[in-house]
Design a protein around this motif. Structure first.
Motif, PDB file in Angstrom:
ATOM      1  N   ARG A  18       0.863  -1.606   0.033  1.00  0.00           N
ATOM      2  CA  ARG A  18       0.296   0.002  -0.078  1.00  0.00           C
ATOM      3  C   ARG A  18       0.974   0.991  -0.075  1.00  0.00           C
ATOM      4  NH1 ARG A  18      -2.518  -4.022   1.888  1.00  0.00           N
ATOM      5  NH2 ARG A  18      -4.960  -4.672   1.205  1.00  0.00           N
ATOM      6  N   ASP A  19       1.752   1.155   0.084  1.00  0.00           N
ATOM      7  CA  ASP A  19       3.069   2.386  -0.461  1.00  0.00           C
ATOM      8  C   ASP A  19       2.747   2.659   1.483  1.00  0.00           C
ATOM      9  OD1 ASP A  19       3.583   1.371  -2.985  1.00  0.00           O
ATOM     10  OD2 ASP A  19       2.597   2.783  -3.783  1.00  0.00           O
ATOM     11  N   LEU A  20       2.645   2.348   1.710  1.00  0.00           N
ATOM     12  CA  LEU A  20       3.278   2.896   3.606  1.00  0.00           C
ATOM     13  C   LEU A  20       4.307   2.046   4.635  1.00  0.00           C
ATOM     14  CD1 LEU A  20      -0.872   2.554   4.239  1.00  0.00           C
ATOM     15  CD2 LEU A  20       0.576   4.291   3.793  1.00  0.00           C
ATOM     16  N   GLU A  21       4.549   3.149   5.092  1.00  0.00           N
ATOM     17  CA  GLU A  21       5.618   2.690   6.132  1.00  0.00           C
ATOM     18  C   GLU A  21       5.714   2.121   7.097  1.00  0.00           C
ATOM     19  OE1 GLU A  21       8.515   6.066   5.841  1.00  0.00           O
ATOM     20  OE2 GLU A  21       8.485   5.761   3.869  1.00  0.00           O
ATOM     21  N   ASP A  37       3.193   5.588   8.377  1.00  0.00           N
ATOM     22  CA  ASP A  37       3.222   6.606   7.648  1.00  0.00           C
ATOM     23  C   ASP A  37       3.295   6.799   6.024  1.00  0.00           C
ATOM     24  OD1 ASP A  37       2.991   9.531   8.028  1.00  0.00           O
ATOM     25  OD2 ASP A  37       5.332   9.519   8.876  1.00  0.00           O
ATOM     26  N   ARG A  38       3.456   7.534   5.789  1.00  0.00           N
ATOM     27  CA  ARG A  38       4.055   8.468   3.991  1.00  0.00           C
ATOM     28  C   ARG A  38       4.314   8.645   3.590  1.00  0.00           C
ATOM     29  NH1 ARG A  38       0.482   9.870   0.168  1.00  0.00           N
ATOM     30  NH2 ARG A  38       0.932   8.311  -1.681  1.00  0.00           N
ATOM     31  N   LEU A  47      -5.751   4.941   5.357  1.00  0.00           N
ATOM     32  CA  LEU A  47      -5.552   5.064   6.895  1.00  0.00           C
ATOM     33  C   LEU A  47      -6.099   3.805   6.920  1.00  0.00           C
ATOM     34  CD1 LEU A  47      -3.326   4.846  10.115  1.00  0.00           C
ATOM     35  CD2 LEU A  47      -5.073   6.726   9.698  1.00  0.00           C
ATOM     36  N   ALA A  48      -7.721   4.178   6.490  1.00  0.00           N
ATOM     37  CA  ALA A  48      -8.807   2.846   7.215  1.00  0.00           C
ATOM     38  C   ALA A  48      -8.169   2.247   6.466  1.00  0.00           C
ATOM     39  CB  ALA A  48     -10.181   3.792   6.536  1.00  0.00           C
ATOM     40  N   PRO A  75       1.561   8.304  12.958  1.00  0.00           N
ATOM     41  CA  PRO A  75       2.341   8.688  14.262  1.00  0.00           C
ATOM     42  C   PRO A  75       2.602   9.914  14.603  1.00  0.00           C
ATOM     43  CG  PRO A  75       4.133   8.610  12.316  1.00  0.00           C
ATOM     44  CD  PRO A  75       3.062   8.187  11.934  1.00  0.00           C
ATOM     45  N   GLY A  76       1.447  10.943  13.805  1.00  0.00           N
ATOM     46  CA  GLY A  76       0.936  12.755  14.344  1.00  0.00           C
ATOM     47  C   GLY A  76       2.889  13.602  14.454  1.00  0.00           C
ATOM     48  N   LEU A  77       1.799  14.395  14.449  1.00  0.00           N
ATOM     49  CA  LEU A  77       2.937  15.761  14.378  1.00  0.00           C
ATOM     50  C   LEU A  77       3.942  16.001  14.765  1.00  0.00           C
ATOM     51  CD1 LEU A  77       0.053  18.562  13.321  1.00  0.00           C
ATOM     52  CD2 LEU A  77       1.454  17.002  12.110  1.00  0.00           C
TER      53      LEU A  77
END
Length: 177
Positions: A18-21, A37-38, A47-48, A75-77
């Protein structure tokens, strides 16, 4: 092999599809948090989709005995930094670091500054009092600090409210005599 290691083995391939880390995995009691993250950030649809895929894969692989609560999140800002890879990715960002009790610098256990470098053994920060190199073993916890942009231009922000005038004490008198 820890629970986090077993979960990592299950989720890494499906996130890569899904090209996500995979940013991090946290296991706290019966709570399992998978942070993804991405580059360029995540949107809610991606995300869903990741949440559904991770949930299905963990149900099939069953790497955790018993019931648990799954949370798949960005992980947020202001993200937690735990690994050398986290610190390396945050070079150029401002961070807050709390040192372990025996690792205080000049009596201070808290540092804030910009990460100027990170390698396998520690992180270098540019702080107001100069550069500090901190071994990872001396860090109790660390997180990035989100810095808000400049305030509104003059005349563009909210207007101050007019000062309220105190009520006259005569207003409460009964006019019936």
């Amino acid at each position: 092999m820890t629970i986090a290691d077993r979960v990592r083995d299950v989720v890494l391939p499906l996130l890569a599809e899904r090209d996500l880390e995979l940013y991090d995995i946290e296991v706290a009691g019966r709570d399992l948090r998978v942070f993804v993250d991405r580059p360029g950030g995540l949107d809610l649809d991606r995300l869903a989709d990741a949440t559904r895929a991770v949930s299905r894969a963990l149900d099939e692989a069953d790497p955790i005995a018993g019931a648990y609560t799954l949370e798949v999140s960005s992980p947020g800002l202001e993200r937690r930094l735990r690994t050398s890879q986290h610190f390396s990715r945050a070079v150029g960002e401002t961070v807050k670091v709390k040192l372990r009790a025996g690792a205080a610098r000049d009596g201070e256990r808290r540092l804030e500054g910009e990460i100027t470098g990170a390698d396998g053994s520690g992180v270098t920060l540019r702080t107001p009092s100069g550069e500090a190199t901190v071994p990872y073993d001396d860090i109790e916890r660390a997180r990035t600090v989100f810095e808000w942009g400049p305030g509104p231009k003059p005349g563009k922000g909210p207007r101050p409210k007019a000062a309220a005038t105190p009520a006259s004490t005569d207003d409460n008198k009964d006019d019936r005599s």
